[in-house]
Each structure stands twice: as structure tokens, then as C-alpha cells.
Scaffold this active site. Structure first.
Site, short mmCIF file in Angstrom:
data_model
loop_
_atom_site.label_atom_id
_atom_site.label_comp_id
_atom_site.label_asym_id
_atom_site.label_seq_id
_atom_site.Cartn_x
_atom_site.Cartn_y
_atom_site.Cartn_z
N HIS A 20 0.83 -1.20 0.00
CA HIS A 20 0.00 0.00 0.00
C HIS A 20 0.86 1.26 0.00
CE1 HIS A 20 0.88 1.09 4.16
NE2 HIS A 20 0.75 -0.19 4.46
N GLU A 90 -1.95 -7.12 7.60
CA GLU A 90 -0.61 -6.98 8.12
C GLU A 90 -0.43 -7.75 9.42
OE1 GLU A 90 2.35 -6.84 7.72
OE2 GLU A 90 3.02 -4.76 7.46
#
Length: 208
Positions: A20, A90
Site C-alpha cells: 500500500h 498486516e
């Protein structure tokens, strides 16, 4: 690509990893696991500039982390037909969420790293590196049939999870990911070199 030994054919599809774009926390080097931090304006702009880098690929599947920063990145690079994959989230940093490595080391009094020393529980339980690697293996198992059909797959996720996933892809120790530098907004390509899983491209930034 055929396998000369007569075994299962080597997948011809490529696995494209996108980390990202920049967030306020990534810019400050804070561990950003389950906290939903949005992209900065710079992160959004870099994602837009990265879109042409994906033109060469023929995606049969696009999977994205459930976190806003990953989903927004996918949207901005033009991967609008995506499916949320919870296993791409994550690393759960537990009690180290939102803290920098420097801060954690000052508290502990030694050269802590998440790769070697792990995390402690906090508002969330935290994860071991083995748990992150197990999630990565589940993602690879999910996409392998698509790669074997010769289609490419995009995974839009996060820094540490992508690095662990790459280690699993290479059939090596998950902690090898500590040696794989990966910047926010970068693109990587995993493939096969003959019969061996390989890194075809790594940490490619958005065009200037």
C-alpha cells in the site's frame, strides 16, 4: 513452460505484490498492523502513477487486504475488480502497534527486531512470525491454480506480510524477509525460473 521430468508443469502466471501507499504512520516508521490508517495525499498520488506499471499483466485474480490503505491503493492503481482476502492483513503487532523500533528498543534495552524477537500482547493478541507465514501459505495455495492456468495474480497488502509471503514463496525461512527491503507503494513480481520459485522484480517504486 513444461517440466522436462514429466512432473507437474511449472506455473507461467506471475504473482504481483503491491505494498500500500504511504500513510502518516509508515512515514513515521510506526508499526502499523491492524490499525486502519488512511493513505496520505502523497501515497495516493504515487499509487496513481504506478498504474501504468501493471499494464503488462493479465490478471486472473486480484486479492486485497481488508484494510483501507490497501483497498484504496488497489482502487488507485486500477485494480477495481478485487476480492478481500483476510489472510493478506498486516502482522498483528499486539502491544507494539503504533510504536517505532527505536521506541521499543529504548524501552527494552536491547536491539529488538520484530523478526527475531516477536511481539507482546496489547489491545490485540499479536502474532508470531510462524502465524504470519501460515497465513501467507494459505494465500499462495489459493492463487496457485490461477498461476498454473497462465494467468497473473495481484496481491495488494502490507510491508511485513508481503516480505514473509515472499520468503514462503521462495521455500525458505520466514525470517529471510528481514533482508528484503520493501518501501511503501512499491511493486514486486514473483515468478518461476525454470522449476524454482524466484523474484523477477523487487521494490519497484512509482514512476517519478
Amino acid at each position: 513452460m513444461s517440466n522436462d521430468t514429466g512432473a507437474r508443469p511449472v506455473p507461467e502466471g506471475r504473482l504481483v505484490l503491491l505494498r500500500h501507499g504511504e500513510t502518516e504512520w509508515s512515514r513515521a516508521m510506526k508499526h502499523t498492523g491492524l490499525t486502519d490508517v488512511p493513505l496520505t495525499s502523497a501515497g495516493e498520488e504515487a499509487a496513481r502513477r504506478s498504474a501504468p506499471l501493471l499494464a503488462e499483466f493479465d490478471f486472473g485474480l486480484v486479492l486485497v487486504s481488508p484494510k483501507e490503505r490497501a483497498r484504496r491503493t488497489a482502487e488507485l492503481v486500477g485494480l477495481t475488480s478485487s476480492t478481500v482476502e483476510p489472510n493478506l492483513v498486516e502482522w498483528d503487532y499486539g502491544g507494539y502497534e503504533g510504536r517505532t523500533t527505536t521506541e521499543i528498543r529504548e524501552e527494552l534495552g536491547y536491539d529488538w527486531t520484530v523478526w527475531e524477537d516477536g511481539v507482546v500482547p496489547g489491545d490485540s493478541p499479536g502474532e508470531s512470525i510462524e502465524q504470519v507465514a501460515a497465513r501467507a501459505r494459505a494465500v499462495i495455495d489459493r492463487v496457485m491454480p490461477v498461476l498454473e492456468e497462465g494467468k497473473d495474480v495481484a496481491l495488494v497488502g502490507h510491508g511485513h506480510t508481503n516480505r514473509v509471503l515472499t520468503s514462503v514463496w521462495l521455500r525458505t525461512e520466514p525470517r529471510f524477509g528481514a533482508q528484503l527491503e520493501l518501501d511503501a507503494g512499491s511493486i514486486c513480481v514473483l515468478a518461476y525460473e525454470r522449476h524454482f520459485p524466484s523474484i523477477a522484480r523487487w521494490n519497484q517504486p512509482a514512476p517519478a
